[in-house]
Motif scaffolding. Structure first.
Motif, PDB file in Angstrom:
ATOM      1  N   LYS A   1       0.829  -1.213   0.000  1.00 57.05           N
ATOM      2  CA  LYS A   1       0.000   0.000   0.000  1.00 57.05           C
ATOM      3  C   LYS A   1       0.858   1.255   0.000  1.00 57.05           C
ATOM      4  CE  LYS A   1      -2.625  -0.788   3.581  1.00 57.05           C
ATOM      5  NZ  LYS A   1      -3.698  -0.594   4.591  1.00 57.05           N
ATOM      6  N   ILE A   2       1.891   1.276   0.825  1.00 64.59           N
ATOM      7  CA  ILE A   2       2.737   2.469   0.872  1.00 64.59           C
ATOM      8  C   ILE A   2       3.559   2.588  -0.396  1.00 64.59           C
ATOM      9  CG2 ILE A   2       4.720   1.396   2.028  1.00 64.59           C
ATOM     10  CD1 ILE A   2       3.330   4.897   2.756  1.00 64.59           C
ATOM     11  N   ALA A   3       3.954   1.441  -0.967  1.00 60.52           N
ATOM     12  CA  ALA A   3       4.767   1.459  -2.187  1.00 60.52           C
ATOM     13  C   ALA A   3       4.005   2.078  -3.345  1.00 60.52           C
ATOM     14  CB  ALA A   3       5.209   0.047  -2.542  1.00 60.52           C
ATOM     15  N   GLY A   4       2.697   1.938  -3.355  1.00 63.40           N
ATOM     16  CA  GLY A   4       1.899   2.485  -4.446  1.00 63.40           C
ATOM     17  C   GLY A   4       1.358   3.871  -4.166  1.00 63.40           C
ATOM     18  N   GLY A   5       1.807   4.486  -3.084  1.00 58.99           N
ATOM     19  CA  GLY A   5       1.285   5.788  -2.704  1.00 58.99           C
ATOM     20  C   GLY A   5       1.936   6.942  -3.437  1.00 58.99           C
ATOM     21  N   HIS A   6       1.404   8.136  -3.213  1.00 61.09           N
ATOM     22  CA  HIS A   6       1.961   9.370  -3.781  1.00 61.09           C
ATOM     23  C   HIS A   6       3.324   9.643  -3.150  1.00 61.09           C
ATOM     24  CE1 HIS A   6       2.405  13.738  -4.442  1.00 61.09           C
ATOM     25  NE2 HIS A   6       1.624  13.539  -5.494  1.00 61.09           N
ATOM     26  N   SER A   7       4.183  10.345  -3.879  1.00 60.57           N
ATOM     27  CA  SER A   7       5.541  10.599  -3.405  1.00 60.57           C
ATOM     28  C   SER A   7       5.563  11.286  -2.042  1.00 60.57           C
ATOM     29  CB  SER A   7       6.320  11.429  -4.430  1.00 60.57           C
ATOM     30  OG  SER A   7       5.715  12.697  -4.611  1.00 60.57           O
ATOM     31  N   LEU A   8       4.618  12.171  -1.793  1.00 56.60           N
ATOM     32  CA  LEU A   8       4.581  12.865  -0.513  1.00 56.60           C
ATOM     33  C   LEU A   8       4.239  11.922   0.630  1.00 56.60           C
ATOM     34  CD1 LEU A   8       2.764  16.195  -1.527  1.00 56.60           C
ATOM     35  CD2 LEU A   8       5.213  15.801  -1.172  1.00 56.60           C
ATOM     36  N   ILE A   9       3.466  10.885   0.319  1.00 57.34           N
ATOM     37  CA  ILE A   9       3.124   9.887   1.326  1.00 57.34           C
ATOM     38  C   ILE A   9       4.320   8.975   1.582  1.00 57.34           C
ATOM     39  CG2 ILE A   9       1.660   7.888   1.830  1.00 57.34           C
ATOM     40  CD1 ILE A   9      -0.558   9.273   0.222  1.00 57.34           C
ATOM     41  N   ILE A  10       4.948   8.524   0.498  1.00 50.54           N
ATOM     42  CA  ILE A  10       6.089   7.625   0.611  1.00 50.54           C
ATOM     43  C   ILE A  10       7.235   8.292   1.371  1.00 50.54           C
ATOM     44  CG2 ILE A  10       7.836   6.349  -0.697  1.00 50.54           C
ATOM     45  CD1 ILE A  10       5.796   6.183  -2.991  1.00 50.54           C
ATOM     46  N   ASN A  11       7.470   9.546   1.099  1.00 55.88           N
ATOM     47  CA  ASN A  11       8.624  10.262   1.625  1.00 55.88           C
ATOM     48  C   ASN A  11       8.605  10.440   3.139  1.00 55.88           C
ATOM     49  OD1 ASN A  11       9.726  13.581   1.860  1.00 55.88           O
ATOM     50  ND2 ASN A  11      11.086  11.887   1.362  1.00 55.88           N
ATOM     51  N   ASP A  12       7.426  10.384   3.756  1.00 56.81           N
ATOM     52  CA  ASP A  12       7.307  10.657   5.194  1.00 56.81           C
ATOM     53  C   ASP A  12       7.151   9.352   5.960  1.00 56.81           C
ATOM     54  OD1 ASP A  12       6.799  11.644   7.728  1.00 56.81           O
ATOM     55  OD2 ASP A  12       5.533  13.280   6.995  1.00 56.81           O
ATOM     56  N   ALA A  13       8.130   9.043   6.798  1.00 54.77           N
ATOM     57  CA  ALA A  13       8.133   7.775   7.534  1.00 54.77           C
ATOM     58  C   ALA A  13       6.911   7.616   8.430  1.00 54.77           C
ATOM     59  CB  ALA A  13       9.396   7.668   8.377  1.00 54.77           C
ATOM     60  N   LYS A  14       6.329   8.730   8.877  1.00 54.75           N
ATOM     61  CA  LYS A  14       5.169   8.618   9.775  1.00 54.75           C
ATOM     62  C   LYS A  14       3.965   8.005   9.066  1.00 54.75           C
ATOM     63  CE  LYS A  14       3.093  13.212   9.107  1.00 54.75           C
ATOM     64  NZ  LYS A  14       2.797  14.513   9.733  1.00 54.75           N
TER      65      LYS A  14
END
Length: 598
Positions: free
Chosen positions: A419-432
Motif C-alpha cells: 500500500k505504501i509502495a503504491g502511494g503518492h511521493s509525498l506519502i512515501i517520503n514521510d516515515a510517519k
C-alpha cells in the motif's frame, strides 16, 4: 511374579533409563548428525563436486550481529529501517599468507571484530588489541561495511570503514595495529553510506576511494529533523545520499572530486563495483541503486560518463542491492549480477544478469538481461551475491543470500508494504505514513541459493544438497580460500544473526590455480589487475577487486578452477599500469605469488 521375570523387567527399565538419559540422547543425536553429514558430503561430492559445511563454532568464531536503534519516531518500522549493517571483508592484514576477515556490528556501542587466521583451522578476534573494535560510539553513527586497500603503498592493507555516520580510515601499521587517520586525510563529517570501494580510477599508481550514500548526508537517523527522510519514489527516487569520489593525492591526502569528474547522482546506492568492462585499461564503475535504476559509468581515465540507459543496465527501475562481476561463459568478458526482490504472489522484480551482447564492444558495449534464461532470476528478497568456482570445474558459480525481516512466521507485512509502495511521493517520503510492522515478517526465513554453472549458459540451484540450509536474514557474502587448500570457502554475514563460515570440500580430481599479485608501478594492492588463464582450449579472466557484492570484499588472491586433467598454456596479467606480463605453463594446484616487473 517369578524372579526371572522381575529381573528382566528391572534390567529393561535400567536399560531404558540409560538409553533415554539426556547424555545418551545427546550422544546419539551427535552420532546421527555426524553420520548424516558424512552421507550428505558423499552424495554432494558425487553429484556436484563439492560440499559446504558450516564450521563457525568449531573455527572459534562466535559473532552475532546487532542492529541499530534509531530515532524513536521510527519505532513503528524500526525492524525494516534498521535492517542493514552486517558485512564481511577479507584481508591478509599481517601479510602472513593466510586470509583474515573483518566483520561489522551496527548497534551503538557494539564492537566490530577482526578475525586473525591462526593457521590451524581456527580464528581469533584481535580487533580490540589492533584498535578497530570500538568504532560504533554514540554520536559517530554505526558500521555498515568495510573495504581494504593499501592507499599509501607501504605493503599493508588499510581499512576504510563506512557507516551511517562518520566514515573512518585506519592506517595499517605493518600488521601490528591500526592508527586512525580520518581527520588527516580529509573525509567528510557524515555520510549515510551503504557501499564503498577502492580503485585506481586515473591509473597513477595510488588507490582512490568511492563511497556511495544511501540516506541523504544531512539526515541524522538518531535525531531526525523531520520524518520526511524516506525515498520520494519506489521507482525513480533521487533524494538519496551523495556519491563521493576521493582522489588520492599521495602523502596521506585525498581530494573529493565527484562533481568535477562527472558523478552527480543522488540515487539510493546499495552496492558498487569497478572493473574494466571495455578493455581500455581504465576501471568502469557500476552502482546498484535501491528505488530506481542501476548506473554504469564509463571511465576514460579522467572523467566518468553515465551510460546506464544506452548500455541497457539502466533500463528498468528495481531495488538493486548487489553488484558483482564474473566471466561466466569463459569468453574473457564480464557479466554483472544485480540482486532485487522476488516474492511469489506479491512482487516479482527478478534479479538481473547483465551479459554483454556478442556484437558489441568498447564504447558501443550493450548488455542484455539473461537472468531468466540462465536460471538465476528468482532469489527471494535478495542481497549479497558473489561469483566463484566452488567445485573447481572451470566455470564460475554463484552464491546468493537473501531474507529481509524475519519476525513472525505466520504474519506478513507485505499487504501494508504494498500500500505504501503504491502511494503518492509525498506519502512515501514521510516515515510517519508507513504502516506499523507490529512484529510481522517481510520476506523472512528464506532459503538461500547456490547456483552451479554448467558452462553452457545454465545454472542449477544445489544449495540444500551441498549443505546450505540456513534461513537467517542474509546480507553480505565473501569468498576466500581460508584454509589455503585450493578451494573457495564462503563467509556469510547475517542481519541480527550469527556469522556463518562454510568450509568447502571439493573433489580432488578437479584442479585449481591461484594468483597473489603485488604491484610496483601499479598500486601495491594490485586492485584492477586482470589475470586471464588459458587452459584446455578455453580461457577465463578475473580482476582483483577493491570491493564487490553487497557490503563485502572477497580475497585479493584470484582463484581459478581448472577441472580434470588441465593443461595450463599460460596466464596473462595486465597490470593497472598497462604493463602486460605472460607466465608460460604455470603449475596447477599452486598459489603463484607474482610481483609486477619493475
Amino acid at each position: 511374579m517369578k524372579p526371572g521375570i522381575a529381573a528382566r523387567i528391572i534390567l529393561a527399565i535400567v536399560f531404558a533409563g540409560l538409553v533415554f538419559s539426556p547424555v545418551i540422547i545427546k550422544r546419539f543425536a551427535a552420532r546421527h548428525d555426524e553420520s548424516k553429514t558424512k552421507l550428505d558430503l558423499a552424495t554432494a561430492l558425487a553429484r556436484h563436486g563439492f560440499y559446504l559445511q558450516e564450521v563457525s563454532q568449531a573455527a572459534g568464531v562466535n559473532f552475532l550481529h546487532q542492529a541499530p536503534t534509531l530515532d524513536p519516531r521510527l519505532n513503528h518500522i524500526m525492524p525494516q529501517v534498521a535492517s542493514m549493517g552486517a558485512s564481511v571483508s577479507i584481508v591478509d592484514f599481517d601479510r602472513d599468507g593466510w586470509p583474515d576477515f573483518y566483520v561489522t556490528n551496527s548497534k551503538e556501542g557494539a564492537k566490530n571484530a577482526l578475525y586473525r587466521n591462526m593457521h590451524d583451522g581456527t580464528f581469533k578476534d584481535v580487533a580490540e588489541e589492533m584498535g578497530i573494535a570500538d568504532v560504533n560510539r554514540a554520536g559517530t553513527g554505526v558500521s555498515m561495511g568495510a573495504v581494504w586497500g593499501d592507499y599509501d603503498n607501504d605493503g599493508y592493507e588499510d581499512l576504510l570503514l563506512f557507516k551511517w555516520g562518520k566514515p573512518e580510515l585506519f592506517h595499517n601499521d605493518a600488521g601490528h595495529g591500526f592508527t586512525r587517520v580520518t581527520d588527516q586525510v580529509g573525509l567528510p563529517p557524515w555520510i549515510n553510506a551503504n557501499t564503498a570501494l577502492w580503485f585506481d580510477y586515473d591509473g597513477d599508481g595510488l588507490l582512490d576511494l568511492f563511497i556511495g550514500g544511501y540516506y541523504s548526508e544531512d539526515v541524522d537517523l538518531w535525531h531526525l529533523a523531520s520524518t520526511k527522510m524516506m525515498p520520494d519514489s519506489f521507482e525513480y527516487a533521487k533524494n538519496g545520499g551523495r556519491k563521493y569520489l576521493f582522489h588520492n593525492l599521495g602523502g596521506g591526502k585525498f581530494e573529493e572530486v565527484s562533481e568535477k569528474v562527472g558523478i552527480h547522482s543522488r540515487r539510493w546506492a546499495l552496492a558498487s563495483a569497478a572493473a574494466d568492462l571495455r578493455g581500455t585499461g581504465h576501471p568502469d564503475l557500476f552502482i546498484a541503486n535501491d528505488y530506481g535504476v542501476s548506473e554504469l559509468y564509463f571511465n576514460d581515465g579522467k572523467r566518468f560518463h553515465e551510460v546506464g540507459e544506452q548500455t541497457g543496465v539502466g533500463f528498468a527501475p528495481k531495488s538493486g542491492m548487489n553488484a558483482s562481476f564474473g566471466d561466466i561463459l569463459n569468453q574473457g568478458r564480464y557479466a554483472v549480477y544485480v540482486s532485487n526482490i522476488s516474492e511469489e504472489g506479491v512482487l516479482i522484480q527478478g534479479n538481473n544478469l547483465w551479459v554483454p551482447e556478442e556484437s558489441t564492444s568498447g564504447d558501443k558495449l550493450k548488455f542484455e538481461n539473461l537472468a531468466r534464461d540462465f536460471g538465476v532470476e528468482i532469489g527471494g528478497w535478495s542481497f549479497g551475491a558473489q561469483f566463484g568456482d566452488l567445485n573447481n570445474d572451470g566455470t564460475l558459480d554463484l552464491y546468493l543470500t537473501n531474507g529481509y525481516v524475519s519476525l513472525d512466521h505466520n504474519r506478513s507485512y507485505w499487504y501494508d508494504f504494498s500500500k505504501i509502495a503504491g502511494g503518492h511521493s509525498l506519502i512515501i517520503n514521510d516515515a510517519k505514513n508507513w504502516p506499523a510492522m507490529d512484529g510481522r515478517s517481510l520476506s523472512g526465513y528464506q532459503t538461500k541459493h547456490v547456483w552451479l554453472n554448467d558452462g553452457s549458459g545454465k545454472f542449477v540451484d544445489v544449495a540444500q544438497a551441498v549443505g546450505v540450509t540456513d534461513t537467517y536474514d542474509g546480507r553480505a557474502v565473501a569468498l576466500a580460500d581460508l584454509w589455503n587448500q585450493g578451494v573457495l570457502d564462503v563467509i556469510v554475514a547475517n542481519e541480527r544473526g550469527p556469522l556463518l563460515i562454510y568450509k568447502n570440500t571439493a573433489i580432488p580430481e578437479n584442479k585449481w590455480i591461484e594468483f597473489d599479485l603485488e604491484g610496483t608501478k601499479s598500486n601495491r594492492s594490485a586492485i584492477g589487475a586482470q589475470v586471464a588463464v588459458f587452459w584446455n582450449g578455453q580461457q577465463q579472466v578475473q580482476e582483483v577487486s577493491g570491493g564487490s557484492g553487497f557490503a563485502a570484499q572477497n580475497q585479493r588472491r584470484l582463484h581459478f578452477g581448472l577441472g580434470k586433467f588441465p593443461h595450463v598454456e599460460k596466464a596473462v596479467i595486465r597490470w593497472p599500469s598497462g604493463q602486460i606480463q605472460t607466465i608460460d605453463s604455470p603449475a596447477p594446484n599452486e598459489n603463484h605469488v607474482v610481483k609486477e616487473p619493475s
